[in-house]
Design a protein around this motif. Structure first.
Motif, PDB file in Angstrom:
ATOM      1  N   ILE A   1      13.200  -3.432  30.278  1.00  0.00           N
ATOM      2  CA  ILE A   1      12.246  -2.320  30.234  1.00  0.00           C
ATOM      3  C   ILE A   1      10.876  -2.756  30.749  1.00  0.00           C
ATOM      4  CG2 ILE A   1      11.018  -0.716  28.725  1.00  0.00           C
ATOM      5  CD1 ILE A   1      13.458  -0.823  26.852  1.00  0.00           C
ATOM      6  N   LEU A   2      10.385  -3.897  30.288  1.00  0.00           N
ATOM      7  CA  LEU A   2       9.012  -4.305  30.565  1.00  0.00           C
ATOM      8  C   LEU A   2       8.834  -4.964  31.922  1.00  0.00           C
ATOM      9  CD1 LEU A   2       8.200  -5.784  27.044  1.00  0.00           C
ATOM     10  CD2 LEU A   2       7.379  -3.618  27.975  1.00  0.00           C
ATOM     11  N   LEU A   3       9.867  -5.665  32.416  1.00  0.00           N
ATOM     12  CA  LEU A   3       9.725  -6.425  33.660  1.00  0.00           C
ATOM     13  C   LEU A   3      10.417  -5.743  34.840  1.00  0.00           C
ATOM     14  CD1 LEU A   3      10.293  -9.999  32.182  1.00  0.00           C
ATOM     15  CD2 LEU A   3       8.133  -8.785  32.543  1.00  0.00           C
ATOM     16  N   ASP A   4      11.645  -5.258  34.634  1.00  0.00           N
ATOM     17  CA  ASP A   4      12.330  -4.558  35.727  1.00  0.00           C
ATOM     18  C   ASP A   4      11.804  -3.144  35.908  1.00  0.00           C
ATOM     19  OD1 ASP A   4      13.755  -6.838  35.932  1.00  0.00           O
ATOM     20  OD2 ASP A   4      15.677  -6.008  35.307  1.00  0.00           O
ATOM     21  N   ARG A   5      11.442  -2.496  34.790  1.00  0.00           N
ATOM     22  CA  ARG A   5      10.806  -1.175  34.797  1.00  0.00           C
ATOM     23  C   ARG A   5      11.661  -0.110  35.477  1.00  0.00           C
ATOM     24  NH1 ARG A   5       4.425  -3.061  35.609  1.00  0.00           N
ATOM     25  NH2 ARG A   5       4.502  -4.556  33.869  1.00  0.00           N
ATOM     26  N   ASN A   6      12.942  -0.128  35.169  1.00  0.00           N
ATOM     27  CA  ASN A   6      13.834   0.926  35.659  1.00  0.00           C
ATOM     28  C   ASN A   6      13.602   2.206  34.870  1.00  0.00           C
ATOM     29  OD1 ASN A   6      15.862  -1.834  35.594  1.00  0.00           O
ATOM     30  ND2 ASN A   6      15.512  -0.783  37.534  1.00  0.00           N
ATOM     31  N   PRO A   7      13.942   3.370  35.434  1.00  0.00           N
ATOM     32  CA  PRO A   7      13.792   4.630  34.695  1.00  0.00           C
ATOM     33  C   PRO A   7      14.804   4.733  33.563  1.00  0.00           C
ATOM     34  CG  PRO A   7      14.883   5.004  36.799  1.00  0.00           C
ATOM     35  CD  PRO A   7      14.424   3.571  36.817  1.00  0.00           C
ATOM     36  N   LEU A   8      14.480   5.568  32.588  1.00  0.00           N
ATOM     37  CA  LEU A   8      15.378   5.748  31.447  1.00  0.00           C
ATOM     38  C   LEU A   8      16.641   6.493  31.857  1.00  0.00           C
ATOM     39  CD1 LEU A   8      15.797   5.307  28.438  1.00  0.00           C
ATOM     40  CD2 LEU A   8      14.544   7.432  28.009  1.00  0.00           C
ATOM     41  N   TRP A   9      16.490   7.489  32.709  1.00  0.00           N
ATOM     42  CA  TRP A   9      17.650   8.202  33.249  1.00  0.00           C
ATOM     43  C   TRP A   9      17.320   8.696  34.651  1.00  0.00           C
ATOM     44  CZ3 TRP A   9      15.124  10.348  28.870  1.00  0.00           C
ATOM     45  CH2 TRP A   9      14.275  11.403  29.166  1.00  0.00           C
ATOM     46  N   ALA A  10      18.351   9.081  35.394  1.00  0.00           N
ATOM     47  CA  ALA A  10      18.169   9.570  36.768  1.00  0.00           C
ATOM     48  C   ALA A  10      19.334  10.488  37.125  1.00  0.00           C
ATOM     49  CB  ALA A  10      18.088   8.402  37.758  1.00  0.00           C
ATOM     50  N   LYS A  11      19.040  11.507  37.914  1.00  0.00           N
ATOM     51  CA  LYS A  11      20.088  12.425  38.358  1.00  0.00           C
ATOM     52  C   LYS A  11      20.984  11.769  39.400  1.00  0.00           C
ATOM     53  CE  LYS A  11      17.339  16.591  37.454  1.00  0.00           C
ATOM     54  NZ  LYS A  11      16.735  17.825  38.054  1.00  0.00           N
ATOM     55  N   ASP A  12      20.392  10.919  40.210  1.00  0.00           N
ATOM     56  CA  ASP A  12      21.152  10.228  41.244  1.00  0.00           C
ATOM     57  C   ASP A  12      22.008   9.135  40.613  1.00  0.00           C
ATOM     58  OD1 ASP A  12      22.180   9.053  43.466  1.00  0.00           O
ATOM     59  OD2 ASP A  12      20.258   8.396  44.309  1.00  0.00           O
ATOM     60  N   ALA A  13      23.308   9.194  40.875  1.00  0.00           N
ATOM     61  CA  ALA A  13      24.227   8.210  40.289  1.00  0.00           C
ATOM     62  C   ALA A  13      23.991   6.806  40.822  1.00  0.00           C
ATOM     63  CB  ALA A  13      25.672   8.631  40.557  1.00  0.00           C
ATOM     64  N   ASN A  14      23.321   6.694  41.952  1.00  0.00           N
ATOM     65  CA  ASN A  14      23.076   5.376  42.544  1.00  0.00           C
ATOM     66  C   ASN A  14      21.768   4.742  42.079  1.00  0.00           C
ATOM     67  OD1 ASN A  14      25.462   5.458  44.135  1.00  0.00           O
ATOM     68  ND2 ASN A  14      24.426   6.781  45.635  1.00  0.00           N
ATOM     69  N   THR A  15      20.950   5.491  41.359  1.00  0.00           N
ATOM     70  CA  THR A  15      19.682   4.950  40.868  1.00  0.00           C
ATOM     71  C   THR A  15      19.950   3.997  39.720  1.00  0.00           C
ATOM     72  OG1 THR A  15      18.503   6.964  41.510  1.00  0.00           O
ATOM     73  CG2 THR A  15      17.445   5.526  39.884  1.00  0.00           C
ATOM     74  N   MET A  16      19.293   2.858  39.750  1.00  0.00           N
ATOM     75  CA  MET A  16      19.479   1.847  38.715  1.00  0.00           C
ATOM     76  C   MET A  16      18.620   2.190  37.502  1.00  0.00           C
ATOM     77  SD  MET A  16      21.079  -0.854  37.787  1.00  0.00           S
ATOM     78  CE  MET A  16      21.740  -1.591  39.290  1.00  0.00           C
ATOM     79  N   THR A  17      19.245   2.765  36.486  1.00  0.00           N
ATOM     80  CA  THR A  17      18.547   3.094  35.244  1.00  0.00           C
ATOM     81  C   THR A  17      18.559   1.895  34.303  1.00  0.00           C
ATOM     82  OG1 THR A  17      20.565   3.932  34.219  1.00  0.00           O
ATOM     83  CG2 THR A  17      19.224   5.510  35.459  1.00  0.00           C
ATOM     84  N   ILE A  18      17.873   2.030  33.186  1.00  0.00           N
ATOM     85  CA  ILE A  18      17.837   0.939  32.211  1.00  0.00           C
ATOM     86  C   ILE A  18      19.241   0.651  31.689  1.00  0.00           C
ATOM     87  CG2 ILE A  18      17.016   0.282  29.908  1.00  0.00           C
ATOM     88  CD1 ILE A  18      14.449   1.826  30.520  1.00  0.00           C
ATOM     89  N   GLY A  19      20.000   1.715  31.392  1.00  0.00           N
ATOM     90  CA  GLY A  19      21.349   1.527  30.880  1.00  0.00           C
ATOM     91  C   GLY A  19      22.254   0.820  31.875  1.00  0.00           C
ATOM     92  N   ARG A  20      22.203   1.228  33.133  1.00  0.00           N
ATOM     93  CA  ARG A  20      23.043   0.605  34.157  1.00  0.00           C
ATOM     94  C   ARG A  20      22.611  -0.836  34.414  1.00  0.00           C
ATOM     95  NH1 ARG A  20      22.289   5.927  37.891  1.00  0.00           N
ATOM     96  NH2 ARG A  20      23.723   7.304  36.725  1.00  0.00           N
TER      97      ARG A  20
END
Length: 291
Positions: free
Chosen positions: A169-188
């Motif tokens: 969360i703090l260093l990679d700073r990915n989004p919590l969720w995304a509509k695009d299946a290819n977006t790298m979210t925190i969960g993925r």
């Protein structure tokens, strides 16, 4: 920022090397680590005293004193991943700069607060744990102890198999969720980093239990030093509300450093991060030349 000139050499390390390096990093940045820890730990200390206030009238009782101290340890254990977030940010900034800068370090994290609150404070049991500890201090609060035990087990398992959620969360700073299946979210991102290394995560979790004897040693040494110097051998309010938490927060700060280094080591092993840094550094130099 020069990605190929980091303050910590980027290479694979064993567990013992990581803990040893954690001591060296802690020594080099001791003042900043203490400030970053204290900035969050002090408000938590005040909050913990308030949560346990119902037990204070009976503190002379040995049973109540043991319960008070035990619940204080539980609170700090649950709060540690959230309270050491500034340490992680500071180390992330120090990684690529000769002199870490507080303004630069704190320039972006405000957008990350909702993610930290939901994923760490709520889903990892910090806020629910506080509520259960408070309920345990009420009359007939023993019944809530079973639910508190289940919460501690749940939080411990999550920390064991997915320990680097805060770093993601703090260093990679990915989004919590995304509509695009290819977006790298925190969960993925968490699944991609942790799932292929499940066995390694379990071993690292087992190794992290060294924090238990370390915390006990620091606490008992503080208690003994206080007793020899001032003749105060009891577990009074000063010991329970100040000295015990300080000893635990010191261990939490060191484990945050070790966890940060372990996160870097996992990225090197899993993703070849050292190669990525060299490529990014060369790309930045070519941009400068073209410009």
């Amino acid at each position: 920022m020069q990605f190929d000139k980091t303050q910590i050499a980027i290479r694979e390390r064993g567990l013992l090397e990581l803990f040893d390096l954690g001591l060296l990093v802690g020594k080099r940045y001791a003042a900043r680590i203490l400030v970053a820890t204290a900035a969050v730990a002090i408000p938590f200390m005040a909050l913990n005293v308030a949560l346990l206030w119902n037990l204070r009238p009976d503190l002379p009782s040995d049973v109540t004193t043991a319960q008070y101290g035990f619940l204080m340890v539980i609170l700090i254990y649950l709060e540690a991943p959230l309270a050491t977030a500034l340490v992680t940010l500071m180390l992330g900034d120090a990684m690529f700069h000769d002199k870490p800068d507080w303004k630069r370090m704190l320039s972006a994290p405000f957008a990350l607060i909702p993610r930290m609150f939901w994923l760490v404070a709520i889903l990892r049991g910090v806020v629910p744990g506080m509520a259960l500890v408070f309920l345990c201090t009420l009359e007939d609060g023993e019944a809530w102890g079973f639910f508190l035990f289940l919460l501690i087990a749940y939080a411990t398992i999550l920390r064991g198999v997915r320990p680097f959620l805060g770093e993601i969360i703090l260093l990679d700073r990915n989004p919590l969720w995304a509509k695009d299946a290819n977006t790298m979210t925190i969960g993925r991102r968490s699944a991609a980093l942790h799932n292929p290394n499940f066995g390694d995560m379990v071993i690292r979790a087992m190794a992290s239990t060294l924090s238990l004897p370390l915390a006990a040693a620091i606490c008992l040494n503080i208690w003994a030093l206080r007793g020899y110097l001032f003749g105060q051998w009891g577990w009074d309010a000063m010991m329970l509300d100040v000295l015990l938490p300080i000893s635990l927060w010191l261990v939490a700060a060191y484990m945050a450093v070790a966890r940060f280094l372990s996160y870097l080591d996992l990225r090197i092993r899993r993703e070849g991060w050292e190669v990525e840094l060299v490529v990014r550094a060369e790309a930045n130099r070519w941009k400068g030349i073209v410009a």
